[in-house]
Design a protein around this motif. Structure first.
Motif, PDB file in Angstrom:
ATOM      1  N   ALA A   1       5.010   1.530   8.776  1.00  0.00           N
ATOM      2  CA  ALA A   1       4.214   1.713   7.564  1.00  0.00           C
ATOM      3  C   ALA A   1       2.721   1.618   7.883  1.00  0.00           C
ATOM      4  CB  ALA A   1       4.609   0.672   6.525  1.00  0.00           C
ATOM      5  N   GLY A   2       2.354   0.632   8.702  1.00  0.00           N
ATOM      6  CA  GLY A   2       0.954   0.521   9.090  1.00  0.00           C
ATOM      7  C   GLY A   2       0.480   1.733   9.862  1.00  0.00           C
ATOM      8  N   ALA A   3       1.331   2.233  10.765  1.00  0.00           N
ATOM      9  CA  ALA A   3       0.956   3.389  11.579  1.00  0.00           C
ATOM     10  C   ALA A   3       0.768   4.629  10.709  1.00  0.00           C
ATOM     11  CB  ALA A   3       2.024   3.641  12.639  1.00  0.00           C
TER      12      ALA A   3
ATOM     13  N   PHE B   1       0.091   4.711   7.487  1.00  0.00           N
ATOM     14  CA  PHE B   1      -1.107   4.545   6.657  1.00  0.00           C
ATOM     15  C   PHE B   1      -2.357   4.892   7.459  1.00  0.00           C
ATOM     16  CE2 PHE B   1      -4.579   2.087   4.888  1.00  0.00           C
ATOM     17  CZ  PHE B   1      -4.479   2.428   3.559  1.00  0.00           C
ATOM     18  N   SER B   2      -2.394   4.427   8.708  1.00  0.00           N
ATOM     19  CA  SER B   2      -3.548   4.709   9.561  1.00  0.00           C
ATOM     20  C   SER B   2      -3.691   6.199   9.813  1.00  0.00           C
ATOM     21  CB  SER B   2      -3.373   3.957  10.870  1.00  0.00           C
ATOM     22  OG  SER B   2      -4.317   4.366  11.799  1.00  0.00           O
TER      23      SER B   2
ATOM     24  N   PHE C   1      -5.088   7.789   6.684  1.00  0.00           N
ATOM     25  CA  PHE C   1      -6.485   7.400   6.548  1.00  0.00           C
ATOM     26  C   PHE C   1      -7.360   8.221   7.487  1.00  0.00           C
ATOM     27  CE2 PHE C   1      -9.886   4.314   7.626  1.00  0.00           C
ATOM     28  CZ  PHE C   1     -10.406   4.162   6.369  1.00  0.00           C
ATOM     29  N   TYR C   2      -6.929   8.377   8.756  1.00  0.00           N
ATOM     30  CA  TYR C   2      -7.773   9.090   9.704  1.00  0.00           C
ATOM     31  C   TYR C   2      -7.743  10.587   9.518  1.00  0.00           C
ATOM     32  CZ  TYR C   2      -9.515   5.040  11.805  1.00  0.00           C
ATOM     33  OH  TYR C   2     -10.199   3.882  11.972  1.00  0.00           O
TER      34      TYR C   2
ATOM     35  N   ILE D   1     -10.606  10.722   7.098  1.00  0.00           N
ATOM     36  CA  ILE D   1     -11.874  10.395   7.769  1.00  0.00           C
ATOM     37  C   ILE D   1     -12.299  11.553   8.674  1.00  0.00           C
ATOM     38  CG2 ILE D   1     -12.952   8.804   9.404  1.00  0.00           C
ATOM     39  CD1 ILE D   1     -12.638   7.544   6.801  1.00  0.00           C
ATOM     40  N   ASP D   2     -11.268  12.201   9.282  1.00  0.00           N
ATOM     41  CA  ASP D   2     -11.562  13.349  10.135  1.00  0.00           C
ATOM     42  C   ASP D   2     -12.234  14.460   9.339  1.00  0.00           C
ATOM     43  OD1 ASP D   2     -11.276  15.033  12.513  1.00  0.00           O
ATOM     44  OD2 ASP D   2      -9.856  16.120  11.269  1.00  0.00           O
TER      45      ASP D   2
ATOM     46  N   ALA E   1     -15.801  13.403   8.521  1.00  0.00           N
ATOM     47  CA  ALA E   1     -16.720  13.490   9.665  1.00  0.00           C
ATOM     48  C   ALA E   1     -16.980  14.943  10.038  1.00  0.00           C
ATOM     49  CB  ALA E   1     -16.124  12.736  10.853  1.00  0.00           C
TER      50      ALA E   1
ATOM     51  N   SER F   1       3.913   5.810   3.448  1.00  0.00           N
ATOM     52  CA  SER F   1       3.766   4.475   4.033  1.00  0.00           C
ATOM     53  C   SER F   1       4.143   3.402   3.023  1.00  0.00           C
ATOM     54  CB  SER F   1       2.330   4.320   4.503  1.00  0.00           C
ATOM     55  OG  SER F   1       1.965   2.992   4.521  1.00  0.00           O
TER      56      SER F   1
END
Lengths: 171, 127
Positions: free
Chosen positions: A28-30, A32-33, A36-37, A40-41, A44, A151
């Motif tokens: 779940a953490g992976a 979510f990350s 999220f990225y 963020i990608d 950016a 997640s």
């Protein structure tokens, strides 16, 4: 226990394992990350030199992700054993009702985040008919919100798994 | 079981990992991939802190495991962040694709070293 089953196929035995539960929380953490990225990608990329267009990620694009993350926080902050608290007499007045209300708010936030990301993609990027490097901003928004939802589901299932595991241990 | 050879092998792998990450920075004079090292050094910390913070004195109440779960969630988050950051930098044109590959490989080597080090040299817990 087994005679009260509703469905023909039993739940596989490895689902009640404590290791499966730990792996579920890590996954779940992976996920979510990853979601999220993805976003963020896009954010950016919108400010980088490769972005040829003059369309940028603004605060409007951030709102669905913020809603999804808040909803995930709300859903997974609830103690799961309070949801069925009305069936036991020792719990206080209306605890289950309040828990279900807060849970409903969490689900509404997460579903609103996913729907909002699709809305932003359609209204801001699909309707003006942008080509692909710009369309990526909208697509990544939808992907990020879907991954955050996934997640949340995995974390929820993993935590319920643990409850049943301890329940079986106790009986 | 964990002798001198394990330490030598692990430090060798750690040195290769750092070499790859630093090379990916220094060859192109762009020092953003050093963040990968920071991420992977921080990654085991939430797990470790939260396992100390959890109270495991009551046997039945499963709600006290929330802190441990949060630590695992953060660890999973940081591990994927270590891979996602160089990919993000490469996609946005901040670093080149070879630098991305080198920093991802180096970061994975560093993290594998940390994990296997804690696995090999864990204190024997007897109940």
């Amino acid at each position: 226990m087994s005679s009260h089953r509703l469905f023909r196929f039993p739940k596989p035995q490895w689902l009640n394992n404590a290791n499966t539960r730990t792996a579920g929380v890590y996954a779940a953490g992976a996920i979510f990350s990853l979601g999220f990225y993805f976003f963020i990608d896009a954010a950016a990329f919108s400010k980088s030199a490769r972005n040829g267009s003059n369309v940028h990620i603004t605060f409007v694009d951030w709102i669905p992700s913020i809603c999804s993350a808040l909803g995930m926080l709300v859903i997974n902050s609830i103690d799961k054993s309070r949801l069925s608290a009305d069936t036991f007499s020792y719990s206080g007045n209306g605890v289950a009702w309040k828990a279900r209300l807060v849970l409903f708010l969490g689900f509404a936030l997460i579903a609103g985040g996913l729907a909002g990301s699709v809305t932003v993609m359609v209204l801001k990027y699909v309707v003006p008919d942008y080509p692909f490097p710009t369309l990526w901003f909208g697509v990544s928004n939808v992907v990020a919100n879907a991954l955050i939802m996934l997640s949340c589901v995995i974390l929820w299932v993993a935590q319920n798994m643990e409850d049943e595991y301890t329940y079986n241990l106790a009986l | 079981m964990a002798g001198l050879k394990t330490i030598i092998a692990l430090s060798f792998v750690l040195a290769i990992g750092f070499l790859l990450v630093i090379l990916s920075c220094a060859l192109w004079h762009q020092y953003l991939p050093l963040l990968v090292v920071a991420t992977y050094v921080v990654a085991p910390l939430p797990n470790w802190v939260c396992s100390r913070a959890a109270n495991n004195d009551d046997f039945m109440e499963s709600s006290s495991n929330g802190v441990v779960d949060f630590g695992r969630f953060m660890t999973g988050f940081l591990v994927v962040m270590g891979i996602a950051l160089p990919v993000l930098f490469a996609h946005c044109g901040l670093i080149t694709a070879p630098a991305m590959v080198m920093s991802v490989l180096g970061g994975l080597l560093i993290y594998a070293t940390i994990i296997s080090f804690t696995m090999f040299f864990q204190e024997e817990q007897d109940f």
